[in-house]
Enzyme design. Structure first.
Site, mmCIF file in Angstrom:
data_model
loop_
_atom_site.group_PDB
_atom_site.id
_atom_site.type_symbol
_atom_site.label_atom_id
_atom_site.label_comp_id
_atom_site.label_asym_id
_atom_site.label_seq_id
_atom_site.Cartn_x
_atom_site.Cartn_y
_atom_site.Cartn_z
ATOM 1 N N LEU A 188 1.009 -1.327 0.070
ATOM 2 C CA LEU A 188 -0.003 -0.162 0.134
ATOM 3 C C LEU A 188 0.763 1.310 0.053
ATOM 4 C CD1 LEU A 188 -2.890 -1.019 2.712
ATOM 5 C CD2 LEU A 188 -3.030 -1.001 0.290
ATOM 6 N N ASP A 189 0.350 2.330 -0.524
ATOM 7 C CA ASP A 189 1.216 3.398 -0.491
ATOM 8 C C ASP A 189 1.214 4.291 0.708
ATOM 9 O OD1 ASP A 189 1.520 3.663 -3.183
ATOM 10 O OD2 ASP A 189 -0.356 4.523 -3.628
ATOM 11 N N LYS A 190 2.216 5.130 1.105
ATOM 12 C CA LYS A 190 2.534 5.535 2.238
ATOM 13 C C LYS A 190 0.982 6.340 3.019
ATOM 14 C CE LYS A 190 4.887 9.390 4.375
ATOM 15 N NZ LYS A 190 5.891 10.451 4.181
ATOM 16 N N GLU A 191 0.408 7.044 2.168
ATOM 17 C CA GLU A 191 -0.647 7.600 2.732
ATOM 18 C C GLU A 191 -2.029 6.894 2.717
ATOM 19 O OE1 GLU A 191 1.243 8.762 0.089
ATOM 20 O OE2 GLU A 191 2.153 10.492 0.831
ATOM 21 N N THR A 192 -1.751 5.616 2.298
ATOM 22 C CA THR A 192 -3.049 4.733 2.281
ATOM 23 C C THR A 192 -3.181 3.794 3.483
ATOM 24 O OG1 THR A 192 -2.877 4.512 -0.242
ATOM 25 C CG2 THR A 192 -4.187 3.084 1.044
#
Length: 400
Positions: A188-192
């Site tokens: 998952l992306d850092k902000e997700t």
């Protein structure tokens, strides 16, 4: 000698005591006329007078007040926050609750506390947090609720990432057992936030990655969108490509690369040649609810292209994800521009919109017939800042 006080001495004890007093007084204007016969006597008498000792000079370090360790730590923290602060008096309010703050500053403090808790903590603290969020107690798989702002893989700008703490987490899950390991299956992306699937064996890792490669893993995301997509549900099938944005702030970002364009007369569409570097991207979406100019949307990516959901929401549907400061503008890097009504509901001003985190949550994950068994479906609860935003916007959370 009118300006001087004259003391005449004789050779007796009273005179000696008088001279001693004159010497002790330190008055430079006192002159003693002494006969030769009593010079030696007076010298011995003066020698017996105790001299005043000057106090030792006080150094600058002695003038400073003694600081306790807790006072020194608080002072260092204040100086650090002053250097990094961009929210005005909000940092002072965090350190000293007695400092009066406005509702806007309280809101900024709240957002920062929601989103900046685990980025710089000790790896053991991050591992314990992930262990508390463990959802799937499966012999070959594990699912943790990924927090906001923490990278999954190693990142140069972040002190903590989940991959580095997996050995610690594996010991917490399996105890002290030889060969205990955890592997990231789907990142998952850092902000997700949300469902992060881990494999406890290399065999399970290969099996899940093969399912994902064949588009058999079903993943559903919940997002808060600025605006309400029309129609309320559908399928977005527009390729995505990485492009360079020129200007005052040159940068790269993902964009749309459609294979159809509207004809000159506006009566139909014409197929164009696809860009070789574009990647096919397909996203299913449906609006779950909406209120006050925003909506709660469920997204299901069929493909897995970088930033696919953010690009499709912003550029295909015209409803960017709340807190997506990268894809809310194409020609510049700037905080997301929000309508006045949304700002009022969120308790913010436009100048503080940069504190809004990305409202993108990996809500649910389904593995079909995992190794001949029944489907495995796992759901992760929403983070606090996400539910707080829904309450402020008066968007009800679905029961599912």
């Amino acid at each position: 000698m009118n300006s001087y006080r004259t003391v005449t001495l004789a050779c007796n004890n009273d005179v000696i005591r008088t001279c001693k007093a004159a010497i002790r007084s330190g008055k430079t204007g006192s002159i003693c006329h002494i006969s030769r016969g009593v010079a030696s006597l007076l010298t011995r008498a003066y020698a017996s007078v105790p001299r005043r000792e000057e106090p030792p000079p006080v150094s600058d370090s002695d003038k400073r007040p003694n600081l306790r360790a807790i006072d020194l730590a608080r002072k260092i923290r204040q100086e650090k926050l002053k250097g990094n602060a961009t929210g005005g008096g909000s940092d002072a309010a965090v350190l000293n609750p007695s400092v009066p703050v406005s509702q806007l500053q309280k809101r900024v403090i709240e957002l920062r506390q929601f989103t900046q808790q685990l980025q710089n903590v000790h790896p053991n603290v991050l591992a314990k947090h992930l262990h508390r969020g463990l959802i799937l107690p499966h012999p070959e798989l594990a699912v943790v609720n990924k927090p906001y702002g923490v990278s999954v893989q190693d990142g140069s700008s972040n002190k903590n990432n989940i991959s580095d703490v997996l050995p610690i987490l594996a010991k917490m899950v399996d105890g002290i057992r030889a060969g205990s390991r955890l592997h990231v299956c789907l990142g998952l992306d850092k902000e997700t936030t949300g469902t992060l699937l881990l494999a406890r064996t290399e065999e399970a890792l290969d099996y899940v990655q093969n399912l994902h490669k064949n588009h058999q893993v079903e993943r559903k995301y919940w997002v808060v969108a600025v605006g309400v997509p029309v129609p309320s549900e559908g399928v977005i099938d527009i390729p995505v490509i990485e492009r360079e944005v020129t200007g005052a702030q040159p940068h790269f970002k993902m964009g749309l690369s459609p294979v159809y364009r509207v004809s000159d007369g506006g009566e139909g569409v014409t197929k164009v040649r696809a860009n070789r570097q574009a990647q096919g991207a397909v996203t299913q979406y449906r609006v779950l609810d909406s209120s006050n100019g925003c909506s709660l949307v469920e997204l299901q990516p069929i493909t897995g292209v970088k930033h696919q959901l953010r690009v499709h929401m912003a550029y295909a549907l015209g409803s960017p994800i709340l807190g997506d400061h990268k894809y809310s503008h194409w020609t510049k890097l700037a905080p997301q521009k929000l309508p006045d009504g949304v700002l009022r509901r969120l308790g913010l001003e436009q100048s503080k919109a940069r504190y809004l985190p990305l409202h993108l949550h990996a809500r649910q994950l389904t593995l079909p017939e995992f190794k001949g068994q029944s489907d495995i479906t796992v759901s992760c609860p929403l983070p606090k800042y996400f539910t707080s935003t829904l309450r402020r916007l008066q968007i009800p959370i679905p029961d599912e």
